[in-house]
Design a protein around this motif. Structure first.
Motif, PDB file in Angstrom:
ATOM      1  N   UNK A  27      11.487   3.125   3.996  1.00 28.36           N
ATOM      2  CA  UNK A  27      13.188   2.900   4.286  1.00 28.36           C
ATOM      3  C   UNK A  27      13.167   1.793   5.216  1.00 28.36           C
ATOM      4  N   UNK A  28      12.099   1.817   6.206  1.00 31.58           N
ATOM      5  CA  UNK A  28      12.393   0.739   7.160  1.00 31.58           C
ATOM      6  C   UNK A  28      12.037  -0.668   6.598  1.00 31.58           C
ATOM      7  N   UNK A  29      11.170  -0.539   5.568  1.00 30.69           N
ATOM      8  CA  UNK A  29      10.670  -1.807   4.935  1.00 30.69           C
ATOM      9  C   UNK A  29      11.882  -2.631   4.471  1.00 30.69           C
ATOM     10  N   UNK A  30      11.664  -3.951   4.594  1.00 29.95           N
ATOM     11  CA  UNK A  30      12.751  -4.931   3.945  1.00 29.95           C
ATOM     12  C   UNK A  30      12.282  -5.360   2.830  1.00 29.95           C
ATOM     13  N   UNK A  31      13.353  -5.372   1.670  1.00 28.29           N
ATOM     14  CA  UNK A  31      13.005  -5.527   0.419  1.00 28.29           C
ATOM     15  C   UNK A  31      12.695  -6.893  -0.093  1.00 28.29           C
ATOM     16  N   UNK A  56       9.122  -1.411  -7.545  1.00 34.98           N
ATOM     17  CA  UNK A  56       8.805  -1.894  -6.268  1.00 34.98           C
ATOM     18  C   UNK A  56      10.236  -1.798  -5.261  1.00 34.98           C
ATOM     19  N   UNK A  57      10.933  -0.745  -5.539  1.00 35.43           N
ATOM     20  CA  UNK A  57      12.128  -0.401  -4.678  1.00 35.43           C
ATOM     21  C   UNK A  57      11.666   0.326  -3.517  1.00 35.43           C
ATOM     22  N   UNK A  66       0.794  -1.320  -0.178  1.00 32.26           N
ATOM     23  CA  UNK A  66      -0.101   0.085  -0.014  1.00 32.26           C
ATOM     24  C   UNK A  66       0.753   1.321  -0.094  1.00 32.26           C
ATOM     25  N   UNK A  67       1.927   1.235   0.682  1.00 39.14           N
ATOM     26  CA  UNK A  67       2.589   2.284   0.761  1.00 39.14           C
ATOM     27  C   UNK A  67       3.378   2.838  -0.431  1.00 39.14           C
ATOM     28  N   UNK A  68       3.719   1.683  -1.339  1.00 41.97           N
ATOM     29  CA  UNK A  68       4.337   1.988  -2.751  1.00 41.97           C
ATOM     30  C   UNK A  68       3.335   2.581  -3.654  1.00 41.97           C
ATOM     31  N   UNK A  69       2.106   2.072  -3.341  1.00 43.99           N
ATOM     32  CA  UNK A  69       0.886   2.652  -4.143  1.00 43.99           C
ATOM     33  C   UNK A  69       0.489   4.126  -3.871  1.00 43.99           C
ATOM     34  N   UNK A  70       0.917   4.548  -2.781  1.00 46.30           N
ATOM     35  CA  UNK A  70       0.767   5.843  -2.256  1.00 46.30           C
ATOM     36  C   UNK A  70       1.934   6.868  -2.700  1.00 46.30           C
ATOM     37  N   UNK A  71       3.184   6.079  -2.761  1.00 44.66           N
ATOM     38  CA  UNK A  71       4.458   6.642  -3.288  1.00 44.66           C
ATOM     39  C   UNK A  71       3.984   6.946  -4.981  1.00 44.66           C
ATOM     40  N   UNK A  72       3.812   5.871  -5.585  1.00 42.45           N
ATOM     41  CA  UNK A  72       3.324   6.128  -6.911  1.00 42.45           C
ATOM     42  C   UNK A  72       2.598   7.181  -7.346  1.00 42.45           C
ATOM     43  N   UNK A  73       1.431   7.272  -6.449  1.00 37.21           N
ATOM     44  CA  UNK A  73       0.392   8.142  -6.810  1.00 37.21           C
ATOM     45  C   UNK A  73       1.119   9.801  -6.349  1.00 37.21           C
ATOM     46  N   UNK A  74       1.921   9.871  -5.476  1.00 35.73           N
ATOM     47  CA  UNK A  74       2.424  11.113  -5.041  1.00 35.73           C
ATOM     48  C   UNK A  74       3.384  11.572  -6.482  1.00 35.73           C
ATOM     49  N   UNK A  75       4.300  10.509  -6.924  1.00 33.14           N
ATOM     50  CA  UNK A  75       4.914  10.779  -8.134  1.00 33.14           C
ATOM     51  C   UNK A  75       4.100  11.326  -9.252  1.00 33.14           C
ATOM     52  N   UNK A  76       2.916  10.688  -9.388  1.00 36.80           N
ATOM     53  CA  UNK A  76       2.170  11.070 -10.455  1.00 36.80           C
ATOM     54  C   UNK A  76       1.487  12.485 -10.340  1.00 36.80           C
ATOM     55  N   UNK A  77       1.313  12.802  -8.967  1.00 41.13           N
ATOM     56  CA  UNK A  77       0.731  14.031  -8.635  1.00 41.13           C
ATOM     57  C   UNK A  77       1.882  15.160  -8.939  1.00 41.13           C
ATOM     58  N   UNK A  78       2.996  14.865  -8.495  1.00 43.16           N
ATOM     59  CA  UNK A  78       4.176  15.763  -8.869  1.00 43.16           C
ATOM     60  C   UNK A  78       4.187  16.149 -10.342  1.00 43.16           C
ATOM     61  N   UNK A  79       4.241  15.061 -10.994  1.00 42.51           N
ATOM     62  CA  UNK A  79       4.235  15.353 -12.488  1.00 42.51           C
ATOM     63  C   UNK A  79       3.111  16.191 -13.073  1.00 42.51           C
TER      64      UNK A  79
END
Length: 120
Positions: free
Chosen positions: A116-120, A66-67, A1-14
């Motif tokens: 950042x605290x998430x293990x990959x 997914x990084x 879910x956090x990666x989805x929010x980050x992707x949405x934030x990136x799209x919003x910045x664009x």
């Protein structure tokens, strides 16, 4: 879910960056500066638009790839942008009126720390 929010934030910045390029007068006003006496800032808005598009693409790309940890590190670094924008707008508007530029700060800090605290 956090990666989805980050992707949405990136799209919003664009999207924000695109608005700054195609309608710099409106972007200056949305930034909180009176465009009638800030012609130089109006001319700089496309440069800020390119900045936001580049940052948005970095965040979006890392999230889609997914990084988690890399996205988190970038979001923490990106947290400096709202602080800088606040300081710039505060010179023109005063701190109370410019505080809206800090709205993104808890979001980028919190999401950045989670990823950042998430293990990959």
């Amino acid at each position: 879910m956090a990666l989805v929010l980050a992707a949405l934030l990136g799209a919003f910045l664009c999207l924000i960056g695109a608005a700054m390029i195609w309608a710099p007068g409106n972007a200056v006003q949305a930034f909180g500066i009176d465009p009638s006496h800030m012609a130089a800032d109006n001319a700089l808005m496309p440069a800020l638009g390119v900045r936001d598009i580049a940052l948005g693409l970095i965040v979006f790309g890392l999230a889609v790839a997914r990084q988690s940890r890399a996205t988190g590190a970038v979001l923490l670094a990106l947290s400096l942008v709202p602080v800088g924008d606040f300081l710039i707008a505060a010179k023109s508007l005063g701190a109370t009126a410019a505080v809206r530029h800090l709205i993104a700060l808890p979001f980028t800090l919190g999401l950045g720390l989670i990823l950042l605290r998430r293990s990959t």
